[in-house]
Design a protein around this motif. Structure first.
Motif, PDB file in Angstrom:
ATOM      1  N   GLY A   1       9.664  -5.931  66.971  1.00  0.00           N
ATOM      2  CA  GLY A   1      10.284  -6.436  68.198  1.00  0.00           C
ATOM      3  C   GLY A   1       9.679  -7.749  68.645  1.00  0.00           C
ATOM      4  N   LYS A   2       9.884  -8.046  69.941  1.00  0.00           N
ATOM      5  CA  LYS A   2       9.449  -9.320  70.513  1.00  0.00           C
ATOM      6  C   LYS A   2       7.921  -9.428  70.520  1.00  0.00           C
ATOM      7  N   ILE A   3       7.436 -10.640  70.304  1.00  0.00           N
ATOM      8  CA  ILE A   3       6.006 -10.909  70.304  1.00  0.00           C
ATOM      9  C   ILE A   3       5.581 -11.336  71.704  1.00  0.00           C
ATOM     10  N   ASP A   4       4.558 -10.701  72.234  1.00  0.00           N
ATOM     11  CA  ASP A   4       3.993 -11.084  73.514  1.00  0.00           C
ATOM     12  C   ASP A   4       2.516 -11.368  73.300  1.00  0.00           C
ATOM     13  N   GLU A   5       2.169 -12.652  73.183  1.00  0.00           N
ATOM     14  CA  GLU A   5       0.798 -13.027  72.866  1.00  0.00           C
ATOM     15  C   GLU A   5      -0.069 -13.223  74.099  1.00  0.00           C
ATOM     16  N   VAL A   6       0.483 -13.053  75.285  1.00  0.00           N
ATOM     17  CA  VAL A   6      -0.281 -13.263  76.509  1.00  0.00           C
ATOM     18  C   VAL A   6      -1.313 -12.149  76.642  1.00  0.00           C
ATOM     19  N   GLY A   7      -2.544 -12.544  76.882  1.00  0.00           N
ATOM     20  CA  GLY A   7      -3.595 -11.559  77.099  1.00  0.00           C
ATOM     21  C   GLY A   7      -4.274 -11.069  75.833  1.00  0.00           C
ATOM     22  N   TRP A   8      -3.916 -11.605  74.684  1.00  0.00           N
ATOM     23  CA  TRP A   8      -4.588 -11.188  73.453  1.00  0.00           C
ATOM     24  C   TRP A   8      -6.005 -11.712  73.465  1.00  0.00           C
ATOM     25  N   ARG A   9      -6.925 -10.890  72.998  1.00  0.00           N
ATOM     26  CA  ARG A   9      -8.316 -11.306  72.891  1.00  0.00           C
ATOM     27  C   ARG A   9      -8.678 -11.349  71.418  1.00  0.00           C
ATOM     28  N   TYR A  10      -9.306 -12.431  71.022  1.00  0.00           N
ATOM     29  CA  TYR A  10      -9.702 -12.599  69.634  1.00  0.00           C
ATOM     30  C   TYR A  10     -11.205 -12.395  69.553  1.00  0.00           C
ATOM     31  N   VAL A  11     -11.613 -11.322  68.917  1.00  0.00           N
ATOM     32  CA  VAL A  11     -13.033 -11.052  68.803  1.00  0.00           C
ATOM     33  C   VAL A  11     -13.370 -10.761  67.362  1.00  0.00           C
ATOM     34  N   GLY A  12     -14.593 -11.030  67.013  1.00  0.00           N
ATOM     35  CA  GLY A  12     -15.046 -10.778  65.661  1.00  0.00           C
ATOM     36  C   GLY A  12     -15.815 -11.984  65.161  1.00  0.00           C
ATOM     37  N   SER A  13     -16.662 -11.753  64.218  1.00  0.00           N
ATOM     38  CA  SER A  13     -17.491 -12.816  63.690  1.00  0.00           C
ATOM     39  C   SER A  13     -16.636 -13.848  62.978  1.00  0.00           C
TER      40      SER A  13
ATOM     41  N   GLU B   1       3.936 -19.899  61.676  1.00  0.00           N
ATOM     42  CA  GLU B   1       4.720 -19.131  60.716  1.00  0.00           C
ATOM     43  C   GLU B   1       4.297 -17.664  60.612  1.00  0.00           C
ATOM     44  N   GLU B   2       3.000 -17.386  60.845  1.00  0.00           N
ATOM     45  CA  GLU B   2       2.488 -16.039  60.579  1.00  0.00           C
ATOM     46  C   GLU B   2       1.706 -15.488  61.766  1.00  0.00           C
ATOM     47  N   ILE B   3       1.614 -14.168  61.761  1.00  0.00           N
ATOM     48  CA  ILE B   3       0.833 -13.463  62.761  1.00  0.00           C
ATOM     49  C   ILE B   3       0.073 -12.352  62.046  1.00  0.00           C
ATOM     50  N   ARG B   4      -1.132 -12.076  62.497  1.00  0.00           N
ATOM     51  CA  ARG B   4      -1.935 -11.046  61.843  1.00  0.00           C
ATOM     52  C   ARG B   4      -1.610  -9.687  62.450  1.00  0.00           C
ATOM     53  N   VAL B   5      -1.374  -8.723  61.577  1.00  0.00           N
ATOM     54  CA  VAL B   5      -1.096  -7.348  61.989  1.00  0.00           C
ATOM     55  C   VAL B   5      -2.256  -6.493  61.511  1.00  0.00           C
ATOM     56  N   ALA B   6      -2.748  -5.653  62.397  1.00  0.00           N
ATOM     57  CA  ALA B   6      -3.918  -4.833  62.082  1.00  0.00           C
ATOM     58  C   ALA B   6      -3.581  -3.353  62.141  1.00  0.00           C
TER      59      ALA B   6
ATOM     60  N   GLU C   1       9.579 -11.425  59.935  1.00  0.00           N
ATOM     61  CA  GLU C   1       9.400 -10.051  59.480  1.00  0.00           C
ATOM     62  C   GLU C   1       8.783  -9.188  60.583  1.00  0.00           C
ATOM     63  N   TYR C   2       7.835  -9.762  61.327  1.00  0.00           N
ATOM     64  CA  TYR C   2       7.204  -9.040  62.424  1.00  0.00           C
ATOM     65  C   TYR C   2       8.229  -8.673  63.493  1.00  0.00           C
ATOM     66  N   ARG C   3       9.082  -9.654  63.883  1.00  0.00           N
ATOM     67  CA  ARG C   3      10.103  -9.391  64.903  1.00  0.00           C
ATOM     68  C   ARG C   3      11.070  -8.315  64.443  1.00  0.00           C
ATOM     69  N   ALA C   4      11.453  -8.352  63.166  1.00  0.00           N
ATOM     70  CA  ALA C   4      12.377  -7.345  62.657  1.00  0.00           C
ATOM     71  C   ALA C   4      11.757  -5.947  62.658  1.00  0.00           C
TER      72      ALA C   4
END
Length: 190
Positions: free
Chosen positions: A154-166, A177-182, A148-151
């Motif tokens: 578009g294409k997913i580029d996970e390089v360089g993502w930073r995960y921050v938060g408690s 299977e899933e990716i978080r969209v904010a 659903e995200y790709r549709a």
């Protein structure tokens, strides 16, 4: 609230002198009392005509429109979920979203919604008001299937993502299977 007060190593240990681990959960009963009292006296939005030439008739029209929005969006469920989350965990969130009625039209309808998991939302930690009215930013997230995200994006580029938060970790933001969209909301002062 769940009643799991014992450390699993204590309650599951087979050689713990065979002592019972009793659980008397009175927290859940008290929480249910508060939640049920809120369901009996459910909050709703009321318009009061105050100042700047406001009149009673216009307030009644707005009141009727808001009642229709609450009915169409099943706001009772959103209110109940927010109250339950607030009683169990300290906070609950309500949202207001505008959506197009038809894909080829310009008419929009408002929907009141709530989050079943309040930990999917991140409020401004500098906010001091209990209702969050002084927040300068807010992030709401959802988990979306990768197809659903790709549709949609578009294409997913996970390089360089930073995960921050408690408590956030890479598995919390992305898996096979899933990716978080904010959605990021911010206040711009002019």
């Amino acid at each position: 609230v769940s009643g799991q007060q014992w450390d699993p190593t204590i309650s599951d240990e087979p050689f713990s002198d065979r002592r019972p681990c009793l659980t008397v959960n009175i927290t859940d009963a008290i929480c249910r009392r508060v939640i049920n009292a809120c369901r009996e006296n459910r909050p709703r939005i009321v318009v009061h005509p105050v100042g700047n030439g406001a009149d009673v008739q216009t307030a009644k029209v707005f009141d009727g429109l808001i009642r229709h929005i609450e009915y169409a969006s099943n706001a009772a469920y959103a209110y109940d979920t927010a109250v339950e989350n607030a009683v169990h965990g300290g906070w609950g969130w309500l949202g207001l979203d505008a959506d197009y009625e038809r894909e080829d039209g310009f008419d929009q309808s408002l929907k009141i919604f709530g989050w079943s998991n309040p930990l999917m939302c991140y409020g401004d930690p500098n906010s001091r008001m209990p209702d969050g009215s002084d927040m300068q930013w807010f992030v709401e997230t959802i988990m979306m299937r990768r197809t659903e995200y790709r549709a949609k994006f578009g294409k997913i580029d996970e390089v360089g993502w930073r995960y921050v938060g408690s408590g956030d970790d890479i598995p919390d933001w992305s898996n096979k299977e899933e990716i978080r969209v904010a959605k990021y909301w911010r206040v711009e002062i002019e």
